[in-house]
Design an enzyme around this catalytic site. Structure first.
Site, short mmCIF file in Angstrom:
data_model
loop_
_atom_site.label_atom_id
_atom_site.label_comp_id
_atom_site.label_asym_id
_atom_site.label_seq_id
_atom_site.Cartn_x
_atom_site.Cartn_y
_atom_site.Cartn_z
CD GLU A 1 -3.01 -0.65 -0.08
OE1 GLU A 1 -3.32 0.54 -0.30
OE2 GLU A 1 -3.39 -1.59 -0.79
CB CYS B 1 -18.63 3.45 -19.44
SG CYS B 1 -17.79 4.92 -18.79
CB CYS C 1 -18.28 -0.14 -15.55
SG CYS C 1 -18.33 0.31 -13.80
CB CYS D 1 -13.49 3.42 -13.09
SG CYS D 1 -14.36 5.00 -12.90
CB CYS E 1 -22.30 5.10 -13.42
SG CYS E 1 -20.99 6.34 -13.53
#
Length: 347
Positions: free
Chosen positions: A38, A200, A203, A193, A209
């Site tokens: 991370e 899209c 997705c 994204c 959305c």
């Protein structure tokens, strides 16, 4: 727009089929591996992080080994990843966990956030992925997903907008499979994204959305207001001793390239009496300014004066031999490698 439960259900169903499940740090979802990954992934792409992560955990397989390591070696293995404060904080945090928590990561959000270099989102990722705790995250990928899903038309870095996004992230985080959900929403932002050309039509959240419905997906999130970045000019003095070695100095522990070994910097070019040779200029950009550097090779028998030698810890670096395990700024490392390849320059 659909409910929070449907949002997470669709996302998890997509993740099970299309998410990334074979990243190096996913083989061992321990707090240590999750934390290292991370921190490395902050403002850095997965493809760039993978080889660094593999080398890093091979040398520092656990918190105890990292805590006992010399900072120079940590910075050496970080060279090229940039944002070196991350490496310094990583080392400092390892020592704190080793000494204050008996080598075990704290298990609360507040305690996790109190450690150097661990903000709310990173703490949430570690707690959810490695510890199974329900904790939201809001990294760059998640901000982009939520800004599009809710068609937020203000810069996500504004305090009020960011607070609103945290509220939404909290509500959307499910009570089960929290680790998978965290990985799923990061994966969605990284693979579908994306910042440019979002996919899209593929997705799983498309039906709800708002940006897709309004034809705004290509225009959101709203970019950060542009600020003109100033350009700073400086000169790098490459002092060469009679053995052909180059003088390096350790930079202060904070600020630009903190703790790394670099070349002496001056505002002015070397005086003509030193018979310095100008090398090809180097350009490097930071988040707040551009840096233009002119390197000057100052050959023997010109030795650095006492003032330069006493400013900071110094060492003589032989570019033709095995490089020592020290951290070097990427532009300086590239310059030294160039010197090594140019016949006659170091003679």
């Amino acid at each position: 727009m659909f409910s929070e439960q449907e949002f997470s259900a669709r996302l998890l169903q997509w993740f099970d089929q299309h998410g990334r499940h074979d990243l190096p740090w996913q083989a061992d979802k321990s707090p240590y591996f999750t934390w290292i990954s991370e921190i490395m992934l902050q403002q850095t792409q997965v493809s760039s992080v993978i080889p660094y992560f593999q080398r890093f955990v091979e040398r520092f397989p656990n918190i105890q080994v990292l805590a006992a390591a010399d900072l120079d070696e940590v910075l050496h293995l970080w060279t090229g990843l940039g944002y070196y404060a991350r490496a310094r904080n990583l080392h400092k945090t390892a020592q704190m966990i080793h000494h204050d928590y008996q080598g075990q990561f704290p298990q609360t959000l507040d305690a996790m956030q109190a450690l150097p270099g661990i903000g709310r989102s990173t703490a949430g990722a570690i707690l959810s992925i490695a510890c199974g705790q329900r904790a939201p995250i809001l990294d760059g990928n998640v901000k982009r997903v939520l800004a599009r899903f809710y068609a937020i038309q203000s810069w996500t870095g504004e305090r009020q907008t960011e607070q609103a996004l945290w509220t939404k992230a909290e509500r959307l985080t499910p009570h089960t499979r929290v680790g998978d959900y965290t990985q799923a929403i990061m994966d969605l932002g990284a693979t579908l994204c994306k910042r440019s050309r979002p996919a899209c039509l593929l997705c799983p959240l498309q039906a709800g959305c708002a940006a897709f419905k309004q034809g705004l997906a290509q225009h959101l999130p709203v970019p950060r207001p542009k600020k003109e970045r100033p350009t700073r000019h400086l000169h790098l003095w490459l002092w060469q001793n009679s053995a052909g070695e180059i003088l390096l100095q350790q930079r202060p522990p904070s600020g630009i390239w903190g703790g790394l070994w670099s070349l002496p910097e001056e505002e002015m070019a070397p005086p003509t009496r030193l018979k310095a040779q100008a090398l090809a200029p180097i350009a490097h950009s930071f988040s707040h300014y551009h840096l233009e550097m002119t390197p000057w090779l100052i050959p023997h028998p010109a030795d650095p004066d006492t003032r330069i030698m006493e400013e900071r810890p110094s060492l003589w670096y032989n570019v033709h031999s095995q490089a020592p395990d020290i951290g070097l700024p990427a532009p300086v490392k590239k310059l030294l490698i160039h010197l090594q390849s140019v016949n006659g320059v170091m003679a």
